[in-house]
Structure formats: structure tokens, C-alpha cells
Design a protein around this motif. Structure first.
Motif, PDB file in Angstrom:
ATOM      1  N   PRO A   1       0.809  -1.225   0.000  1.00 37.50           N
ATOM      2  CA  PRO A   1       0.000   0.000   0.000  1.00 37.50           C
ATOM      3  C   PRO A   1       0.841   1.273   0.000  1.00 37.50           C
ATOM      4  O   PRO A   1       0.326   2.334  -0.310  1.00 37.50           O
ATOM      5  CB  PRO A   1      -0.822  -0.121   1.288  1.00 37.50           C
ATOM      6  CG  PRO A   1      -0.055  -1.041   2.154  1.00 37.50           C
ATOM      7  CD  PRO A   1       0.680  -1.969   1.253  1.00 37.50           C
ATOM      8  N   VAL A   2       2.088   1.161   0.360  1.00 33.63           N
ATOM      9  CA  VAL A   2       2.952   2.348   0.352  1.00 33.63           C
ATOM     10  C   VAL A   2       4.165   2.041  -0.513  1.00 33.63           C
ATOM     11  O   VAL A   2       4.642   0.902  -0.527  1.00 33.63           O
ATOM     12  CB  VAL A   2       3.401   2.725   1.778  1.00 33.63           C
ATOM     13  CG1 VAL A   2       2.345   3.562   2.461  1.00 33.63           C
ATOM     14  CG2 VAL A   2       3.711   1.496   2.595  1.00 33.63           C
ATOM     15  N   PRO A   3       4.678   3.041  -1.258  1.00 31.23           N
ATOM     16  CA  PRO A   3       5.717   2.742  -2.260  1.00 31.23           C
ATOM     17  C   PRO A   3       7.028   2.251  -1.666  1.00 31.23           C
ATOM     18  O   PRO A   3       7.764   1.534  -2.328  1.00 31.23           O
ATOM     19  CB  PRO A   3       5.926   4.084  -2.967  1.00 31.23           C
ATOM     20  CG  PRO A   3       4.795   4.952  -2.554  1.00 31.23           C
ATOM     21  CD  PRO A   3       4.262   4.427  -1.276  1.00 31.23           C
ATOM     22  N   PHE A   4       7.335   2.595  -0.395  1.00 31.38           N
ATOM     23  CA  PHE A   4       8.671   2.265   0.105  1.00 31.38           C
ATOM     24  C   PHE A   4       8.784   0.867   0.712  1.00 31.38           C
ATOM     25  O   PHE A   4       9.854   0.451   1.086  1.00 31.38           O
ATOM     26  CB  PHE A   4       9.147   3.322   1.118  1.00 31.38           C
ATOM     27  CG  PHE A   4       8.184   3.583   2.237  1.00 31.38           C
ATOM     28  CD1 PHE A   4       8.167   2.765   3.345  1.00 31.38           C
ATOM     29  CD2 PHE A   4       7.279   4.645   2.156  1.00 31.38           C
ATOM     30  CE1 PHE A   4       7.281   3.004   4.366  1.00 31.38           C
ATOM     31  CE2 PHE A   4       6.396   4.881   3.171  1.00 31.38           C
ATOM     32  CZ  PHE A   4       6.390   4.054   4.286  1.00 31.38           C
ATOM     33  N   LEU A   5       7.674   0.124   0.789  1.00 29.17           N
ATOM     34  CA  LEU A   5       7.755  -1.249   1.281  1.00 29.17           C
ATOM     35  C   LEU A   5       7.638  -2.211   0.109  1.00 29.17           C
ATOM     36  O   LEU A   5       6.959  -1.919  -0.876  1.00 29.17           O
ATOM     37  CB  LEU A   5       6.632  -1.506   2.294  1.00 29.17           C
ATOM     38  CG  LEU A   5       6.807  -0.840   3.656  1.00 29.17           C
ATOM     39  CD1 LEU A   5       5.569  -1.027   4.502  1.00 29.17           C
ATOM     40  CD2 LEU A   5       8.013  -1.419   4.372  1.00 29.17           C
ATOM     41  N   PRO A   6       8.315  -3.377   0.176  1.00 31.11           N
ATOM     42  CA  PRO A   6       8.271  -4.304  -0.962  1.00 31.11           C
ATOM     43  C   PRO A   6       6.917  -5.014  -1.070  1.00 31.11           C
ATOM     44  O   PRO A   6       6.215  -5.182  -0.072  1.00 31.11           O
ATOM     45  CB  PRO A   6       9.389  -5.304  -0.627  1.00 31.11           C
ATOM     46  CG  PRO A   6       9.489  -5.262   0.852  1.00 31.11           C
ATOM     47  CD  PRO A   6       9.168  -3.864   1.268  1.00 31.11           C
ATOM     48  N   ASP A   7       6.565  -5.421  -2.301  1.00 32.98           N
ATOM     49  CA  ASP A   7       5.344  -6.203  -2.514  1.00 32.98           C
ATOM     50  C   ASP A   7       5.581  -7.616  -2.015  1.00 32.98           C
ATOM     51  O   ASP A   7       6.667  -8.168  -2.206  1.00 32.98           O
ATOM     52  CB  ASP A   7       5.005  -6.274  -4.006  1.00 32.98           C
ATOM     53  CG  ASP A   7       4.893  -4.886  -4.604  1.00 32.98           C
ATOM     54  OD1 ASP A   7       4.587  -3.963  -3.848  1.00 32.98           O
ATOM     55  OD2 ASP A   7       5.118  -4.752  -5.817  1.00 32.98           O
ATOM     56  N   SER A   8       4.579  -8.184  -1.373  1.00 35.00           N
ATOM     57  CA  SER A   8       4.768  -9.550  -0.884  1.00 35.00           C
ATOM     58  C   SER A   8       3.421 -10.212  -0.647  1.00 35.00           C
ATOM     59  O   SER A   8       2.384  -9.542  -0.576  1.00 35.00           O
ATOM     60  CB  SER A   8       5.600  -9.516   0.405  1.00 35.00           C
ATOM     61  OG  SER A   8       4.982 -10.261   1.407  1.00 35.00           O
ATOM     62  N   ILE A   9       3.450 -11.532  -0.528  1.00 36.02           N
ATOM     63  CA  ILE A   9       2.212 -12.287  -0.310  1.00 36.02           C
ATOM     64  C   ILE A   9       1.590 -11.919   1.035  1.00 36.02           C
ATOM     65  O   ILE A   9       0.390 -12.073   1.248  1.00 36.02           O
ATOM     66  CB  ILE A   9       2.502 -13.804  -0.406  1.00 36.02           C
ATOM     67  CG1 ILE A   9       1.203 -14.586  -0.473  1.00 36.02           C
ATOM     68  CG2 ILE A   9       3.366 -14.270   0.736  1.00 36.02           C
ATOM     69  CD1 ILE A   9       1.374 -16.041  -0.741  1.00 36.02           C
ATOM     70  N   VAL A  10       2.426 -11.367   1.946  1.00 39.18           N
ATOM     71  CA  VAL A  10       1.910 -10.987   3.264  1.00 39.18           C
ATOM     72  C   VAL A  10       0.823  -9.926   3.125  1.00 39.18           C
ATOM     73  O   VAL A  10      -0.205  -9.964   3.809  1.00 39.18           O
ATOM     74  CB  VAL A  10       3.058 -10.473   4.156  1.00 39.18           C
ATOM     75  CG1 VAL A  10       2.533 -10.052   5.506  1.00 39.18           C
ATOM     76  CG2 VAL A  10       4.112 -11.549   4.298  1.00 39.18           C
ATOM     77  N   TRP A  11       1.021  -8.976   2.206  1.00 40.46           N
ATOM     78  CA  TRP A  11       0.006  -7.941   1.972  1.00 40.46           C
ATOM     79  C   TRP A  11      -1.291  -8.590   1.547  1.00 40.46           C
ATOM     80  O   TRP A  11      -2.372  -8.215   1.994  1.00 40.46           O
ATOM     81  CB  TRP A  11       0.465  -6.963   0.897  1.00 40.46           C
ATOM     82  CG  TRP A  11       1.625  -6.127   1.300  1.00 40.46           C
ATOM     83  CD1 TRP A  11       2.865  -6.127   0.741  1.00 40.46           C
ATOM     84  CD2 TRP A  11       1.664  -5.168   2.357  1.00 40.46           C
ATOM     85  NE1 TRP A  11       3.674  -5.236   1.385  1.00 40.46           N
ATOM     86  CE2 TRP A  11       2.970  -4.628   2.383  1.00 40.46           C
ATOM     87  CE3 TRP A  11       0.731  -4.719   3.292  1.00 40.46           C
ATOM     88  CZ2 TRP A  11       3.353  -3.663   3.303  1.00 40.46           C
ATOM     89  CZ3 TRP A  11       1.112  -3.751   4.201  1.00 40.46           C
ATOM     90  CH2 TRP A  11       2.406  -3.232   4.206  1.00 40.46           C
ATOM     91  N   MET A  12      -1.145  -9.567   0.618  1.00 44.94           N
ATOM     92  CA  MET A  12      -2.314 -10.269   0.096  1.00 44.94           C
ATOM     93  C   MET A  12      -3.106 -10.890   1.238  1.00 44.94           C
ATOM     94  O   MET A  12      -4.314 -10.673   1.369  1.00 44.94           O
ATOM     95  CB  MET A  12      -1.810 -11.378  -0.846  1.00 44.94           C
ATOM     96  CG  MET A  12      -2.892 -12.189  -1.443  1.00 44.94           C
ATOM     97  SD  MET A  12      -3.589 -11.270  -2.776  1.00 44.94           S
ATOM     98  CE  MET A  12      -4.238 -12.589  -3.718  1.00 44.94           C
TER      99      MET A  12
END
Lengths: 342, 162, 199
Positions: free
Chosen positions: A275-286
Motif C-alpha cells: 500500500p505504500v511505495p517504500f515497502l516491498p510487494d509480498s504475499i503478506v500484503w495479500m
């Protein structure tokens, strides 16, 4: 990614593909069943808290073994087949509920690589599979040869057919925005420099609400649980079922809930994107987004009284379908202008 | 104007959100669950639980078989048979309460002229067969003997309101 | 026989058997369910032809919506089977004639040269989306037939609604819009009065 499996692959030869596919299916279904079990516990806990109770806490610490105890109980119970029922259809109905609920998971992506089948028409496939789930309910209600079950199945059939239209239109706006039917591409379409602001929930907010509410209606959850309606038609379509057969209906309903939560987060909340540009995309967000949507489901159930049947039909046909139709036109027009930023 | 306001109010689901805010707040409220076998709520001295027959201090049973309780019982749960004892006093030979019929209204206790039939604070009892909940005279007397101290204290506490 | 053929014959057999089931089944609900099975296996065959959009749409529209409504009606009917079956032999010659005609037409169409060329499958790349291709064709080359078909369906729908819509007097149904509009002030009157003295 899977280099360490190469020796096994060489050993098995041509048998590798089917075996590996089955393993992958198990890797999706087993955690899903676990999630279903603990979703029932979470539901009881959350609803308990909202009613100033504490929920189950006797079986295991914090009630953590409660789902296992419930499962064991249902396993040991006798499956009663009513003598006036249509035996074959009666037995096959719970399977027909569970089968599409699990089959739909084939195209659900968990992150950019983790998907069983990266089908081009993924969204259509999901729509088709979720529309098949109603057969289990109809057959269960008819085969039981019971008035309550029959009333429940008629209600359920009418409800699912009506809300599917609004749901379909909500998905049409998503695929207009993403210009793809592939679920992975839909998530990638929400990637951008602004994190949350790139998600489709911003331009398609009314459709997000329509989809969420239709999703609740499609899965026969409160406040749209007129098909079960404990206080009016006992338990609706599964009134004659007991033991494991009943448990299968339960599994199907909760698997569908989790599926709708996944689809909502994939299509409107940016899937595995951060949701924020400075954190990496990951399955945890999902998983976090899915948990949030599931919490909304439980929150609805703890808050709202059941809809009356005519109000439910009115909401579906006279509110959601016009609203979603208008928004399809709005999105179409919006996309032709230079103000479309997504 | 009012109509437009109403339209937006229903269309934007304001009232539903208000409801969800309420349940959301309650989620973090202090829970009022009583964990029953470990914790118990305080009982009134007028609590109407399991029935008991009382005795006088000298061990003589109080009941004189007037059958007022049998007459007043709205659920017809009480059955009494009376006979004269050897010493010439009127006593019951049979005093049965069917607890599966009893509605625990307390009328029997109210009607008793000698405070013989009372309802105790006991509420955690069970029967494994139907017949287990059919209390006969010796069973009722045994309950009374067991809880006499508590019963007497409760009657005393209640006496100033009568 | 390749794996492809095995799958094809499997689906084809199921389709044909289900089709026979539709005709033979005595119970109309069973017949409707056989039809669902036939649709599903037909969708499987279309899938083999790489027409995934059509296959999924067949399931979505026919199985997911049309047959549900069909079942809905069939389940609620009280059908007298004996009455339905009488006169079977009287109408048999007519039915047989019709069936023969249809078989003849099918053989004629399938056997003709024009369609024979199409039977060769065109191989596409893996990322080829026939959804996109279909959409492009429908909205460019076939846009008029498509829109006309849509309008015809709309007219049929409006006609069906017009035929069934009737306003009866004295019906006690609720008006949900009015119910939603109700305010507290419309239903509740708060009276402030002095408390009455004790008797």
C-alpha cells in the motif's frame, strides 16, 4: 525457482507433470481447509467480542482446538438419509457445493509467480465456477423432499441468480480498467508509483461496495442468509443433512467466503502490492487484505439483522443493477478522457 | 431538499456505518462473560432453585400435610398423600415433586403455613434418567438436611420484608 | 490414440449419454440435470478446440443462469407423468419424421464442402486471447447483427414483462421505499406529563 526439484523431475520422467500438479493442488487445498477451520473459530470469537462475550475458550488455549473438536464431532456423527429423499442426488449435493468452491482456486494468484493456472480467461472462469455452486444448493433442497429445504433452495437460487448480474457488472468495470481477464494482469495493472492510490478501489469505489455486498449475498452470509434463515425456515436447504454431509456444506460456504475475499483484494485492493511505495510487494500484503475483507464479513454478521426477502430482491434488482450499469458507462466515458490515471 | 438529503443518507449507507461503528466499539468493550464453573454470579436470598423439605431443630419434619402447596401449584407438579401417625399427628405418607413439571414459581413456598417446603439456592443438579428428576419425600428431606444452615439464613434475611 | 483423442471421446460419450438421458428420464428434474451435464461436457469439447471464451460463457450463461431458472420452474411444477406419456404412439410418426429431418439437415451441413475446410484447427501462440479476438470481431465486422440481436432480446424481455405485469386492487404488499423513508417523528409521539399522585 524450483531448481532443487530437478533430480526428482528427472527420476519421474513423464509422470512428473501430473504428480507435480497434484502436489500443487494439495498445497492450495490443504491450507485452504485449515483456513476454513480457523475461520469458523475467528467468526465465533469476533462475533462474541462484538456481543461483549469472549467466545469459545474451553478447548485448548484461547479455544484454538475448538475447530478440531467440531470436526471430530461431525466426523463421528451418523449421516442420515431421509427415506423419502432422492438418494443419489441427496448424497451428491454436498459434493456439488464443495467442488466449484475448490475448483475456482485454480486461477487465483497468490503473488506474481504463485498461481496454479495462469489462465487468460481467469476472471470468466471464476464467474462460471461460482455460478455452479448454486446447483448443490438447489439439488440439496429438492432431493431432501422437505418443505423447509425446498423453500430454502428456491430462495437461494433466486438470490444467487439476481446478485450474480450486479456482481458481473462490477467485474466488467474491473476488466475495463485492467483491460485483461487474467487475474495476475489485473493486479499488475494496479502497480504504480503511488501505492494505495493506484488501486482500482479509488476509481471503482461504488463497484467495490456493490461487489462486496453481492459477495456477501452470493455466499449466503448474514444479512443475506435467507436461504438458511434459522429463525424462519430452520436451516433452509441443509435442514436434512447431518454429520460429514453437513460439514461439506459448511466447508463450501466458508471456502467461498475466502474466495470472495481473495477476489476482492485482487481486483480492488491491489492483491500482493504494497500500500505504500517504500515497502516491498509480498504475499503478506495479500493475506492481510484477505483477512481484512473476511473480518468485514464477520463484522456484517455481528451487526445487521437479516433482510426481508422482498427487500433483498429490491436491493439486487432496483439498486445494484442500475448503479452498476451507470458506473460501467461512467468508467467507459472516463477512460476516453485524459483524466483516467489508472 | 429533505428528499435529497434522505436519498443520500440511504444511498451512502450512513445508518449501516453507524451500526458497524457501534459493534466495532463494543468489540473492545470489557467482556461480561461469566465463566460458569469457575466463576458464579451472586445469588439473591430469594433464589428459587431445587426444592427441600425442612425439619424443626428437634428433628421433627415440619410438613403437616395441609395440601395447600398441592392446591396452589400451577404446574400440578406436587403429589401428596396424608395419614395419621401413631402419635396422633397428621403427616404425609407421600410428598412427590416432579421437577420436570415444576416451573419454579415459588408458590408452594409462599403458601406453606409452617415453612416446610422451600426452594433452595441449588441449581446445578441433573438427572440421567427421567425418573431422577422425580423427587420423593426422603429425597426432599435429605436436600433440606444438607442445606439447612443456608436455608435458615435466607429465611431470616427475607423475614423483614414479609 | 493420443491423450487429446481420449479426452475428446470421453467428453463426447458423456455428452451423447446425457442427451439420451434428457429424453429418456421420467422425472423432469432429472432430465434438466442431464441437460446440465450435457452442457458441461460440451463446454469441455469447446475447451479442447481452444475456444475457452465460448466454453466458459456456455457454462456461465446456460448452466449458471438459464438452467437454474429452468430447474426452478420444473421443480415447482406438479407434473402428472401418466397424462404426459399417453398418446406417445399417436404422435410417434410425427416425432420420428422431425428427428429424421434434423439428422438429414445436420449431415447435409456437416458434409458440405464449405464447412470441411474449417475443421482444420488453427494453431495459435500460448498468449493468444480468443476473448479479445471475438470482441474485436463482434464490435467491428458483426456489429449490426450483434446489436440487432441485442435489441430483439430486449424487446422480448420488455414484452414478457408487459404481459405479466398487472396491477390488482386490494393487494397487501409493502412499499419498501416508503418504509425506508419513515422517520422517528412519524411513528413515535413523546408526551410530557406530570406524574400522577399515588393512590
Amino acid at each position: 525457482m524450483m531448481d532443487w526439484l530437478l533430480p526428482v523431475q528427472n527420476l519421474l520422467g513423464p509422470a512428473w507433470l501430473p504428480i507435480w500438479t497434484v502436489v500443487k493442488i494439495m498445497l492450495i487445498v490443504a491450507p485452504l481447509m485449515g483456513a476454513v477451520a480457523y475461520l469458523t473459530l475467528a467468526e465465533r470469537k469476533v462475533i462474541g467480542w462484538m456481543q461483549i462475550r469472549i467466545g469459545p475458550n474451553r478447548v485448548g488455549y484461547f479455544g484454538l482446538l475448538q475447530p478440531l473438536a467440531d470436526g471430530l464431532k461431525l466426523f463421528m456423527k451418523e449421516i442420515i438419509v431421509p427415506s423419502g429423499s432422492n438418494k443419489f442426488l441427496f448424497v451428491i449435493a454436498p459434493i456439488m457445493v464443495l467442488m466449484p468452491a475448490l475448483a475456482a482456486w485454480a486461477v487465483v494468484p497468490f503473488n506474481a509467480e504463485l498461481v496454479l493456472s495462469n489462465a487468460n480467461a481467469g476472471l470468466l472462469y471464476i464467474l462460471a465456477m461460482t455460478s455452479l455452486g448454486v446447483y448443490g444448493v438447489i439439488i440439496a433442497g429438492w432431493a431432501s423432499n422437505s418443505k423447509y429445504a425446498f423453500l430454502g433452495c428456491l430462495r437461494s437460487a433466486a438470490q444467487i441468480v439476481s446478485y450474480e448480474i450486479a456482481m458481473g457488472f462490477a467485474l466488467v468495470t474491473v476488466l475495463m480498467a485492467a483491460q485483461s481477464l487474467n487475474l495476475g494482469d489485473i493486479v499488475k495493472g494496479q502497480h504504480g508509483n503511488y501505492g494505495m492510490l493506484n488501486w482500482y478501489i479509488i476509481p471503482l469505489f461504488p463497484m467495490f461496495i456493490v461487489y462486496l455486498i453481492s459477495g456477501v449475498a452470493e455466499t449466503n452470509r448474514a444479512p443475506f442468509d435467507v436461504a438458511e434463515g434459522e429463525s424462519e425456515i430452520v436451516a433452509g436447504f441443509h435442514v436434512e443433512y447431518s454429520g460429514m454431509a453437513f460439514a461439506l456444506f459448511f466447508l463450501g460456504e466458508y471456502a467461498n467466503m475466502i474466495l470472495v475475499a481473495f477476489l476482492t483484494s485482487i481486483m480492488f485492493l491491489g492483491g500482493w502490492l504494497s500500500p505504500v511505495p517504500f515497502l516491498p510487494d509480498s504475499i503478506v500484503w495479500m493475506l492481510g487484505k484477505v483477512a481484512f475483507v473476511l473480518f468485514l464479513f464477520l463484522w456484517f454478521r455481528a451487526t445487521f439483522p437479516r433482510y426481508r426477502y422482498d427487500q433483498l430482491m429490491r436491493l439486487g434488482w432496483k439498486v445494484f443493477i442500475p448503479v452498476s450499469l451507470i458506473w460501467v458507462v461512467v468508467v467507459g466515458a472516463w477512460m476516453q478522457t485524459s483524466y483516467w490515471l489508472w | 431538499m429533505e428528499k435529497i438529503k434522505d436519498f443520500f443518507k440511504t444511498f451512502l449507507l450512513i445508518e449501516l456505518l453507524k451500526g458497524m461503528a457501534l459493534t466495532g466499539r463494543y468489540m473492545f468493550a470489557r467482556k461480561i462473560t461469566v465463566q460458569f464453573p469457575d466463576e458464579k454470579t451472586p445469588q439473591s436470598f430469594r433464589f428459587r432453585g431445587l426444592h427441600a423439605q425442612r425439619r424443626y431443630e428437634n428433628g421433627e419434619e415440619r410438613c403437616i400435610g395441609c395440601k395447600l402447596c398441592e392446591a396452589v401449584c400451577p404446574a400440578m407438579a406436587i403429589k401428596i398423600a396424608v395419614a395419621e401417625r401413631e402419635d396422633g399427628t397428621r403427616r404425609t405418607t407421600q410428598y412427590d415433586i416432579d421437577l420436570t413439571k415444576c416451573i419454579f414459581c415459588g408458590f408452594c413456598e409462599e403458601s406453606c403455613p409452617v415453612d416446610a417446603i422451600v426452594e433452595t439456592r441449588v441449581f446445578e443438579y441433573h438427572g440421567e434418567k427421567r425418573g431422577d428428576l422425580y423427587y420423593t419425600k426422603p429425597m426432599l428431606l435429605a436436600v433440606g438436611d444438607k442445606h439447612e444452615a443456608q436455608i435458615a439464613k435466607d429465611r431470616l434475611a427475607d423475614s423483614k420484608y414479609r | 490414440m493420443s491423450f487429446f483423442d481420449v479426452v475428446f471421446y470421453l467428453f463426447a460419450t458423456i455428452t451423447v449419454l446425457a442427451g439420451v438421458g434428457v429424453v429418456v428420464a421420467r422425472n423432469p428434474v432429472h432430465a434438466a440435470l442431464f441437460l446440465v451435464l450435457a452442457f458441461c461436457s460440451a463446454a469441455g469439447i469447446w475447451m479442447l478446440l481452444e475456444a475457452e471464451f465460448l466454453a466458459i460463457t456456455l457454462i456461465l450463461v446456460y448452466v449458471g443462469a438459464v438452467m437454474v431458472l429452468f430447474l426452478f420452474v420444473v421443480m415447482m411444477l406438479d407434473i402428472n407423468l401418466v397424462k404426459l406419456r399417453e398418446g406417445f404412439w399417436r404422435w410417434f410418426p410425427f416425432g420420428a419424421l422431425l428427428a429424421g429431418l434434423m439428422v438429414f439437415e445436420m449431415v447435409w451441413v456437416l458434409g458440405s464442402r464449405q464447412t470441411a475446410d474449417v475443421s482444420k484447427a488453427i494453431v495459435h501462440a500460448a498468449d493468444y486471447s480468443n476473448t479479445k479476438e471475438l470482441g474485436r470481431l463482434i464490435y467491428t465486422q458483426y456489429v449490426y447483427p450483434f446489436e440487432i440481436a441485442a435489441v430483439i432480446l430486449l424487446v422480448a424481455m420488455v414484452a414478457a414483462i408487459a404481459l405479466t405485469l398487472r396491477r390488482r386492487a386490494g393487494v397487501k404488499s409493502q412499499n419498501v421505499a416508503d418504509q425506508v423513508k419513515v422517520k422517528k417523528a412519524d411513528r413515535l409521539r413523546i408526551v410530557s406529563m406530570k406524574s400522577e399522585p399515588k393512590q
